[in-house]
Design a protein around this motif. Structure first.
Motif, short mmCIF file in Angstrom:
data_model
loop_
_atom_site.label_atom_id
_atom_site.label_comp_id
_atom_site.label_asym_id
_atom_site.label_seq_id
_atom_site.Cartn_x
_atom_site.Cartn_y
_atom_site.Cartn_z
N CYS A 5 -6.93 68.27 14.73
CA CYS A 5 -6.35 67.00 14.28
C CYS A 5 -4.96 66.88 14.87
O CYS A 5 -4.10 67.71 14.63
CB CYS A 5 -6.27 66.96 12.75
SG CYS A 5 -7.88 66.83 11.95
N LEU A 6 -4.76 65.83 15.65
CA LEU A 6 -3.47 65.58 16.29
C LEU A 6 -2.83 64.34 15.72
O LEU A 6 -3.51 63.39 15.32
CB LEU A 6 -3.66 65.42 17.81
CG LEU A 6 -4.32 66.60 18.54
CD1 LEU A 6 -4.52 66.27 20.00
CD2 LEU A 6 -3.47 67.86 18.39
N ASP A 7 -1.51 64.36 15.69
CA ASP A 7 -0.74 63.23 15.16
C ASP A 7 -1.01 61.99 15.99
O ASP A 7 -1.02 62.02 17.22
CB ASP A 7 0.76 63.57 15.19
CG ASP A 7 1.62 62.46 14.65
OD1 ASP A 7 1.29 61.92 13.58
OD2 ASP A 7 2.62 62.13 15.30
N VAL A 8 -1.22 60.87 15.32
CA VAL A 8 -1.40 59.59 15.99
C VAL A 8 -0.02 58.97 16.20
O VAL A 8 0.79 58.96 15.27
CB VAL A 8 -2.28 58.64 15.13
CG1 VAL A 8 -2.35 57.26 15.74
CG2 VAL A 8 -3.66 59.24 14.93
N ASP A 9 0.23 58.47 17.40
CA ASP A 9 1.50 57.78 17.65
C ASP A 9 1.32 56.31 17.28
O ASP A 9 0.89 55.49 18.09
CB ASP A 9 1.93 57.93 19.11
CG ASP A 9 3.32 57.37 19.36
OD1 ASP A 9 3.94 56.84 18.42
OD2 ASP A 9 3.80 57.47 20.51
N GLU A 10 1.65 55.99 16.03
CA GLU A 10 1.47 54.63 15.54
C GLU A 10 2.38 53.64 16.28
O GLU A 10 2.13 52.44 16.28
CB GLU A 10 1.78 54.55 14.04
CG GLU A 10 0.80 55.29 13.16
CD GLU A 10 1.14 56.77 12.98
OE1 GLU A 10 0.37 57.45 12.28
OE2 GLU A 10 2.13 57.25 13.56
N CYS A 11 3.43 54.12 16.90
CA CYS A 11 4.38 53.25 17.58
C CYS A 11 3.81 52.66 18.88
O CYS A 11 4.40 51.74 19.44
CB CYS A 11 5.68 53.99 17.87
SG CYS A 11 6.56 54.46 16.36
N GLU A 12 2.69 53.19 19.35
CA GLU A 12 2.06 52.61 20.54
C GLU A 12 1.55 51.20 20.23
O GLU A 12 1.50 50.36 21.10
CB GLU A 12 0.93 53.50 21.04
CG GLU A 12 1.45 54.78 21.69
CD GLU A 12 0.33 55.67 22.19
OE1 GLU A 12 -0.86 55.36 21.99
OE2 GLU A 12 0.66 56.71 22.79
N ALA A 13 1.17 50.98 18.99
CA ALA A 13 0.81 49.63 18.54
C ALA A 13 2.08 49.00 17.97
O ALA A 13 2.94 49.69 17.44
CB ALA A 13 -0.28 49.71 17.48
N GLY A 41 2.39 62.45 11.01
CA GLY A 41 1.43 61.84 10.09
C GLY A 41 1.70 60.38 9.77
O GLY A 41 1.05 59.81 8.91
N GLY A 42 2.67 59.75 10.42
CA GLY A 42 2.97 58.36 10.11
C GLY A 42 4.04 57.79 11.03
O GLY A 42 4.23 58.25 12.15
N TYR A 43 4.76 56.80 10.53
CA TYR A 43 5.83 56.17 11.29
C TYR A 43 6.82 55.56 10.31
O TYR A 43 6.55 55.45 9.12
CB TYR A 43 5.28 55.08 12.22
CG TYR A 43 4.77 53.86 11.48
CD1 TYR A 43 5.61 52.77 11.29
CD2 TYR A 43 3.49 53.81 10.96
CE1 TYR A 43 5.16 51.65 10.60
CE2 TYR A 43 3.03 52.70 10.28
CZ TYR A 43 3.86 51.63 10.10
OH TYR A 43 3.43 50.52 9.41
N ARG A 44 7.98 55.20 10.83
CA ARG A 44 8.95 54.46 10.02
C ARG A 44 9.66 53.47 10.93
O ARG A 44 9.87 53.72 12.11
CB ARG A 44 9.92 55.38 9.30
CG ARG A 44 11.01 55.94 10.14
CD ARG A 44 12.03 56.73 9.30
NE ARG A 44 12.46 57.86 10.11
CZ ARG A 44 12.35 59.13 9.76
NH1 ARG A 44 11.85 59.45 8.61
NH2 ARG A 44 12.75 60.07 10.56
N CYS A 45 10.00 52.34 10.36
CA CYS A 45 10.72 51.31 11.10
C CYS A 45 12.21 51.45 10.79
O CYS A 45 12.60 51.52 9.62
CB CYS A 45 10.23 49.92 10.70
SG CYS A 45 8.51 49.63 11.17
N THR A 46 13.01 51.52 11.82
CA THR A 46 14.46 51.61 11.66
C THR A 46 15.11 50.51 12.49
O THR A 46 14.47 49.91 13.37
CB THR A 46 14.99 52.98 12.13
OG1 THR A 46 14.64 53.18 13.49
CG2 THR A 46 14.41 54.11 11.28
#
Length: 139
Positions: free
Chosen positions: A22-30, A45-50
Motif C-alpha cells: 500500500c503506497l501513499d496516494v498523492d491527492e495533490c495531483e488532482a 495518507g491524505g492532504y491539506r490545503c494551505t
C-alpha cells in the motif's frame, strides 16, 4: 490491512495497492484545493490545503499578508537630530583627512581642502537657513 506491509489485501483510505504493498496516494495531483491562493500539501495518507507563500489564512480564505513596515535605524529621529548627526559625521571625516594631510601627504591635503570646500558649499547653500537658525537657538 493484512499480514504485514508486504501482504496487503486492502489499503486504508489515502493509500492505493501497488502489487502487494500500500503506497501513499498523492491527492495533490488532482485539483483538490478549491480556494484562491491555496496550495495542496501531500501528507501521509491524505492532504491539506494551505495558503500559498505571501498569503495568510483569514476567516476561511487566503488573503495577501500585510507586511508591517520595518522601522529604520533613524526612523524615530527628528529632522534636527539628523542634521546634527550629519554634522558630526562630516566633522569626523574632515578630522581624519586633516590628520592625514598634516603628515605632509599631498594627495590627502588636496582631498582635505576639497572636502572642506564641498562641505562648506553644501551647508551654506540649501541648508544655510536651518544651520544658522540651529546655531542661534543653541541646537
Amino acid at each position: 490491512m493484512g499480514a504485514g506491509p508486504g501482504r496487503c489485501k486492502k489499503c486504508s483510505p489515502g493509500y492505493q495497492q501497488v502489487g502487494s504493498k500500500c503506497l501513499d496516494v498523492d491527492e495533490c495531483e488532482a485539483a483538490v484545493c478549491p480556494g484562491e491562493n491555496e496550495k495542496c500539501e501531500n501528507v501521509e495518507g491524505g492532504y491539506r490545503c494551505t495558503c500559498a507563500e505571501g498569503f495568510e489564512q483569514l476567516e476561511g480564505a487566503c488573503v495577501k499578508e500585510e507586511v508591517p513596515e520595518s522601522a529604520g535605524f533613524f526612523s524615530e529621529m527628528t529632522e534636527d537630530e539628523l542634521v546634527v548627526l550629519q554634522q558630526m559625521f562630516f566633522g569626523v571625516i574632515i578630522c581624519a583627512l586633516a590628520t592625514l594631510a598634516a603628515k605632509g601627504d599631498l594627495v590627502f591635503t588636496a582631498i582635505f581642502i576639497g572636502a572642506v570646500a564641498a562641505m562648506t558649499g553644501y551647508w551654506l547653500s540649501e541648508r544655510s537657513d536651518r544651520v544658522l537658525e540651529g546655531f542661534i537657538k543653541g541646537r
